[in-house]
Design a protein around this motif. Sequence first.
Motif, PDB file in Angstrom:
ATOM      1  N   ASP A 200      12.855  45.993 -21.999  1.00 39.20           N
ATOM      2  CA  ASP A 200      11.108  45.626 -21.842  1.00 39.20           C
ATOM      3  C   ASP A 200      11.430  44.088 -21.791  1.00 39.20           C
ATOM      4  N   LEU A 201      12.138  43.682 -22.864  1.00 43.42           N
ATOM      5  CA  LEU A 201      12.771  42.464 -22.998  1.00 43.42           C
ATOM      6  C   LEU A 201      13.669  42.248 -22.113  1.00 43.42           C
ATOM      7  N   MET A 202      14.583  42.948 -22.087  1.00 42.11           N
ATOM      8  CA  MET A 202      15.584  41.667 -20.830  1.00 42.11           C
ATOM      9  C   MET A 202      15.207  42.228 -19.588  1.00 42.11           C
ATOM     10  N   ASN A 203      13.518  42.800 -19.160  1.00 45.89           N
ATOM     11  CA  ASN A 203      12.603  42.312 -18.146  1.00 45.89           C
ATOM     12  C   ASN A 203      12.399  40.770 -18.017  1.00 45.89           C
ATOM     13  N   LYS A 204      11.297  40.962 -19.191  1.00 46.36           N
ATOM     14  CA  LYS A 204      11.200  39.243 -19.493  1.00 46.36           C
ATOM     15  C   LYS A 204      12.411  38.341 -19.346  1.00 46.36           C
ATOM     16  N   CYS A 205      13.655  38.836 -20.004  1.00 45.56           N
ATOM     17  CA  CYS A 205      14.753  37.387 -19.720  1.00 45.56           C
ATOM     18  C   CYS A 205      15.057  37.227 -18.765  1.00 45.56           C
ATOM     19  N   ARG A 206      15.131  38.562 -17.885  1.00 51.41           N
ATOM     20  CA  ARG A 206      15.741  37.987 -15.873  1.00 51.41           C
ATOM     21  C   ARG A 206      14.642  37.428 -15.476  1.00 51.41           C
ATOM     22  N   LYS A 207      12.976  38.138 -15.440  1.00 50.42           N
ATOM     23  CA  LYS A 207      11.986  36.900 -14.610  1.00 50.42           C
ATOM     24  C   LYS A 207      12.395  35.916 -15.339  1.00 50.42           C
ATOM     25  N   GLN A 208      12.323  35.141 -16.466  1.00 56.67           N
ATOM     26  CA  GLN A 208      13.247  33.452 -16.843  1.00 56.67           C
ATOM     27  C   GLN A 208      14.083  33.087 -16.251  1.00 56.67           C
ATOM     28  N   ASN A 209      15.415  33.802 -15.984  1.00 58.94           N
ATOM     29  CA  ASN A 209      15.790  32.852 -15.504  1.00 58.94           C
ATOM     30  C   ASN A 209      17.726  34.712 -14.853  1.00 58.94           C
TER      31      ASN A 209
END
Length: 343
Positions: A200-209
């Motif tokens: 879930d955190l990786m998905n947030k990271c990828r959404k930001q950059n």
Amino acid sequence: MTGGQHHLHSPVCGCVAMELCLVVLGCLAMAYMLLSVFLLWNPHILHQKKLLEFSSRNIAHRGGSGEKLENTMEAFTHAVEVGADMLELDCHMTKDGHVIVSHDGNLLRQTGEDVSISTLDLQDLPLYKEKLEVTFNIGHYSTGEDRRFVLLEDVFKAFPKMPINIEVKEDNDELVEKVASLVKSYRRNPITVWATESNDLMNKCRKQNPDMPFSFTIRRSLLLLVLFYTGLLPFIPLRENLLQFYLPRIFNRKYTPERNILKNRLAVFLFEKLTMRKALFQHLVKRGMQVHLFVCNEDSDIQAAFAVGATGVMSDYPTLLSDWLKEHPDVPSILVTETKKSS
């Protein structure tokens, strides 16, 4: 008579049909296995090869925490000077919104003070201990003159061309947004890696950059193993650019795992046999991914990592790893040698 003949021949017909079905299923299974193996070794037929702008064999774990105090500017500078070609670090955020390089969120282990980074302003952060045990080298300690926590931005300023692997340690939207923004501001997208255990955190990271390369999470690593052992892997697209994984042979010798099951010798043996598959690593490399194994702090562990197919090794001792690589020039620098030009 006709009815009797029909009654006698029905079982025979049923057996023949069953045998025919089994033969067909066997042929299909054999064809699937052969095709899977063929594509495992020839992934370019179905997948375009990924291209990264860096290739790293010597990754300084926490900046090389066995030679200098972990995650300090002194550690990063020393690691680069002795030949590291990638820095690995971790991030948290202070109360006043600064992105700090630190492995732990709570500072007890690193400083002796039982406080969290998120509760302190930047100016109130304590100093590192004068001597700090190396997490992946039980009983060994590092020291250094620099005991200050460093800003992620200052690391970017000091090493503008150095590939950096950033593990985001907390599920904090503001932290993720600030890390992504810093990477963009310093034009580091192609040489800065997203890393985190949480899907879930990786998905947030990828959404930001989304332009930063990124590594497999725990969930995606488990899926990768399932795909490999079922033969489906050669047919499935993969989003990730790097696989970063423990070298299991260090467990209970150089490092004490947190999970009790990994303190069992049989469990570690099975874990190693299940995960350290050279055919899997070679397949990923042929698809343009890098495989980093960690944390290797002895010559024998470095040797084992490269022997099983790693393209790079994380170590707390970048000098040791640099010397080993000089003594073993036959170790391929990486199979992914093509480089994209920066825009």
